[in-house]
Design an enzyme around this catalytic site. Structure first.
Site, PDB file in Angstrom:
ATOM      1  N   LEU A  89       0.449  -1.630   0.547  1.00 62.54           N
ATOM      2  CA  LEU A  89       0.085   0.226  -0.012  1.00 62.54           C
ATOM      3  C   LEU A  89       0.863   1.055   0.114  1.00 62.54           C
ATOM      4  O   LEU A  89       0.257   1.715   1.063  1.00 62.54           O
ATOM      5  CB  LEU A  89      -0.730   0.290   1.455  1.00 62.54           C
ATOM      6  CG  LEU A  89      -1.901  -1.084   1.065  1.00 62.54           C
ATOM      7  CD1 LEU A  89      -2.647  -0.943   2.807  1.00 62.54           C
ATOM      8  CD2 LEU A  89      -2.797  -1.019   0.280  1.00 62.54           C
ATOM      9  N   CYS A  90       1.729   1.143  -0.547  1.00 63.23           N
ATOM     10  CA  CYS A  90       2.761   2.317  -0.843  1.00 63.23           C
ATOM     11  C   CYS A  90       3.054   2.764  -2.040  1.00 63.23           C
ATOM     12  O   CYS A  90       4.216   2.827  -2.914  1.00 63.23           O
ATOM     13  CB  CYS A  90       3.630   2.284   0.208  1.00 63.23           C
ATOM     14  SG  CYS A  90       4.598   0.607  -0.376  1.00 63.23           S
ATOM     15  N   GLY A  91       2.012   3.109  -3.156  1.00 64.58           N
ATOM     16  CA  GLY A  91       2.089   3.323  -4.398  1.00 64.58           C
ATOM     17  C   GLY A  91       3.185   2.286  -5.359  1.00 64.58           C
ATOM     18  O   GLY A  91       2.963   0.763  -4.963  1.00 64.58           O
TER      19      GLY A  91
END
Length: 293
Positions: A89-91
């Site tokens: 969930l960090c691009g």
């Protein structure tokens, strides 16, 4: 066309997701301030250590130079130490790090070099394993560490130095993200072992042109300083990773929250139109029934 019940269910589902992404964004923003401060605080120490090492290394040459500085005399076996995050969930942060690592590996293999991977963090394992499963030397797990710190960097450094002393590789490269801002985290590839010859400017900045007498000698000091340098570089990479992860996560969750809001608006418009159409259809049926009477 979806029924009113289905549309209402989708709207509620997206709203629930939006609450989660908003909460994650706020958590990442809070963690980012601490992680960014830690990464920025470590940079001056690393720079100063590089300068001191440059001053010492400029006075040591030939057979008297420690192995960590002089190297093995060969450059055939390369180890890529890839620092990824443990959470998602960090691009595109981890994808960019893996991309840089793979590009370096391809370039070295094209030159006929033997390449192995030393993976730090969980998120880089699967994509690298898909292409280089037989080249993965080790996984160093940091997923159970709540607050990453110098002990983890020291453990990695000690393992790498021991492998280097045993002759398991000739050159180790460190692949990690450098935090610039919440929107930019640049994948970087630096030589870690043997310690690259310091820049002349760094030696001058540390007083390389001054007449300095060392006690004990330069070689003895370097024997102690070089492992510390490797540990400091790894510690800095881990801190940069933490700041990059929180910055990328905050940006990704902000985008997700905005996208959820746009989707809610579209679904709401569709719901209202469908509801209006259903009411109109019901009125027409009532009027038709009344006329039939």
């Amino acid at each position: 066309m979806a029924s009113l019940k289905e549309l209402k269910g989708r709207i509620n589902s997206v709203k629930s997701t939006q609450k989660i992404t908003k909460a994650k964004q706020m958590v990442a923003a809070a963690k980012l301030r601490r992680a960014q401060a830690a990464a920025e605080a470590a940079r001056p120490y690393a720079e100063r250590l590089t300068g001191v090492m440059a001053s010492l290394a400029s006075k040591v040459a030939g057979d008297s130079a420690p192995k960590l500085l002089a190297g093995t005399g060969a450059d055939q076996r390369h180890l890529l130490v890839v620092v990824n995050t443990d959470k998602g969930l960090c691009g595109g942060l981890n994808a960019n790090i893996v991309k840089a690592a793979k590009a370096k590996a391809r370039a070295l293999i094209a030159e006929g070099k033997d390449v192995q991977f030393y993976l730090v963090g969980k998120k880089g394992r699967a994509p690298i394993k898909r292409d280089y499963a037989e080249r993965i030397e080790k996984h160093f797990d940091t997923s159970e560490v709540r607050n990453i710190g110098f002990p983890e960097a020291e453990a990695i450094a000690d393992d790498l130095i021991e492998r280097f002393e045993k002759g398991e590789f000739d050159i180790a490269h460190l692949v990690y993200p450098v935090f610039k801002s919440a929107l930019a985290q640049d994948p970087t590839v630096d030589q870690l072992i043997p310690v690259p010859s310091p820049e002349t400017d760094a030696a001058a900045a540390a007083g390389g042109d001054a007449v300095v007498s060392y006690e004990p000698g330069e070689e003895e000091i370097l024997e102690e300083l070089l492992p510390r340098y490797v540990k400091t570089q790894l510690f800095g990479a881990l801190l940069e990773r933490e700041a990059s992860e929180q910055g990328a996560s905050m940006t990704a969750m902000d985008n997700a929250t905005r996208n959820a809001g746009d989707l809610i608006n579209k679904l709401t418009i569709q719901y209202n139109r469908s509801r209006q159409a259903a009411i109109t259809t019901e009125l027409i049926e009532i009027i038709a029934g009344a006329e039939a009477l």
